[in-house]
Design an enzyme around this catalytic site. Structure first.
Site, mmCIF file in Angstrom:
data_model
loop_
_atom_site.group_PDB
_atom_site.id
_atom_site.type_symbol
_atom_site.label_atom_id
_atom_site.label_comp_id
_atom_site.label_asym_id
_atom_site.label_seq_id
_atom_site.Cartn_x
_atom_site.Cartn_y
_atom_site.Cartn_z
ATOM 1 C CE LYS A 193 0.012 39.481 35.051
ATOM 2 N NZ LYS A 193 -0.494 39.529 36.434
ATOM 3 N NE ARG A 251 -23.494 23.172 33.178
ATOM 4 C CZ ARG A 251 -22.205 22.895 33.086
ATOM 5 N NH1 ARG A 251 -21.664 22.674 31.908
ATOM 6 N NH2 ARG A 251 -21.454 22.853 34.168
ATOM 7 N N PRO A 266 -19.002 28.907 25.147
ATOM 8 C CG PRO A 266 -21.002 30.045 24.743
ATOM 9 C CD PRO A 266 -20.297 29.199 25.769
ATOM 10 C CD GLU A 267 -12.328 29.694 24.357
ATOM 11 O OE1 GLU A 267 -11.734 30.792 24.386
ATOM 12 O OE2 GLU A 267 -11.779 28.623 24.679
ATOM 13 C CG HIS A 298 -33.542 24.637 29.947
ATOM 14 N ND1 HIS A 298 -33.625 24.529 31.308
ATOM 15 C CD2 HIS A 298 -33.376 23.367 29.485
ATOM 16 C CE1 HIS A 298 -33.508 23.256 31.660
ATOM 17 N NE2 HIS A 298 -33.365 22.542 30.581
#
Ligand SMILES: [Zn+2]
Length: 279
Positions: A155, A112, A2-3, A93
Site C-alpha cells: 500500500k 440525523r 460513536p467509535e 426522534h
C-alpha cells in the site's frame, strides 16, 4: 460519531438490560433510517427472546430466538435510551421503541438518521453485505503484527489513511487511529507498506491497547448507565493527541521538547501527532 469503544459500551449496557428478556412490544415510528427497515421488523421483534449480543466493527448484533439477528448501526448521531415503561423520556426522534417483559423500554433515537437497522440470519451474520468485506477485528487476539503487516503490504497510501480502510482493520475511526499512531511512535505520513516487522507489531499492540483502555473507561461509566435521562453512548476520554493542536506533547517533556502537538489534514480529515517522536 460513536467509535468502536462507545459501540462496545452501548452493546454491553443493552446486554445487561435485554439479554434473556422477551420483547413484548416493538414500535417503529417511521419506516426507515439511512435505509428502509426490513419488512415485518416490528412483528419479528415482538414475542422474541433476546439470546445475546455481539459487536462486529461498529455494528451491534442482537441475537433473537427464532434464528434472526438484528444488525444495528448507530450512525453519526444514534443513541440508546433505557427507561422504565411509564417514565417520561423527553426529546424527539424516538424511532424505535422496544418494551421488555420486565418493564423496561429501550429507545433508539437518531436525529440525523444515518443509523441503520437490518435483520440477518444469526448463522450467516458475517455474510451480510455490511459485514462481509470487513477486515480483522482489532480486539480479536488474531489481530497481530504479521496480520496487520500483510494487510498493509504494497500500500502506497499514508498509514493514517490505510488504517481508516475498514478492509485493513475493522471499526477504528479518526480519533483512535491518531491515538494509536502516537502510542506506537509512527508518523501518520509514513507509507503504509513500510510498516512491517517490529513496527507492525508495535502498531497492532498500540491499536489494541488504545481501544481496550477506552472500552474499560466506558465500562466504568456503565455503573451509572441508567441516568435520569437513561442515555447511553458518548463518553469523554482523555485523548493524548486528538484535538490537542498546539498543546504540550506528552511524549516530549521540555525543554527542549517538541513544538507541541501538530495538526495536518489527510484525506480531508484532521490528523494530530508529534512530528518529533512519530517517525
Ligand atoms: Zn512531541
Amino acid at each position: 460519531m460513536p467509535e468502536l469503544p462507545e459501540v462496545e459500551t452501548v452493546m454491553r449496557a443493552l446486554a445487561v438490560r435485554l439479554q434473556g428478556r422477551m420483547i413484548v412490544r416493538a414500535v417503529l415510528t417511521r419506516s426507515d433510517l439511512r435505509r428502509p427497515f426490513p419488512p415485518g421488523l416490528a412483528d419479528r421483534l415482538t414475542g422474541s427472546r433476546v439470546l445475546g449480543f455481539r459487536r462486529r466493527a461498529k455494528y451491534i448484533l442482537m441475537r433473537l430466538s427464532g434464528g434472526d439477528s438484528v444488525l444495528l448501526h448507530l450512525g453519526m448521531s444514534g443513541r440508546m435510551i433505557l427507561a422504565p415503561i411509564g417514565a417520561t423520556v423527553p426529546g424527539g426522534h424516538q424511532h424505535v421503541i422496544l418494551e421488555t417483559d420486565d418493564g423496561w423500554r429501550v429507545i433508539f433515537c437518531d436525529p440525523r438518521r444515518f443509523g441503520s437497522i437490518d435483520l440477518v440470519r444469526t448463522a450467516a451474520e458475517d455474510e451480510h453485505k455490511l459485514l462481509a468485506g470487513l477486515g480483522p477485528e482489532p480486539l480479536d487476539p488474531r489481530f497481530t503484527g504479521p496480520v496487520l503487516a500483510a494487510a498493509l503490504a504494497g500500500k502506497r497510501t499514508p498509514i493514517k489513511a490505510a488504517l481508516l480502510d475498514q478492509r485493513v482493520v475493522a471499526g477504528i475511526g479518526n480519533i483512535y487511529v491518531c491515538e494509536a499512531l502516537f502510542r506506537a511512535g509512527i508518523s501518520p505520513r509514513r507509507l503504509a507498506r513500510t510498516v512491517t516487522g517490529a513496527r507492525a507489531e508495535r502498531l497492532a499492540g498500540a491499536i489494541r491497547d488504545t481501544l481496550s483502555e477506552a472500552v474499560a473507561a466506558g465500562g466504568s461509566s456503565l455503573r451509572d448507565y441508567v441516568q435520569p435521562d437513561g442515555e447511553l453512548g458518548m463518553f469523554q476520554h482523555a485523548w493524548k493527541v486528538y484535538g490537542r493542536e498546539g498543546e504540550p506533547c506528552p511524549a516530549c517533556p521540555g525543554p527542549p521538547g517538541c513544538a507541541g502537538i501538530a495538526r495536518i489534514t489527510q484525506g480531508g480529515r484532521s490528523t494530530f501527532y508529534c512530528p518529533r517522536v512519530q517517525r
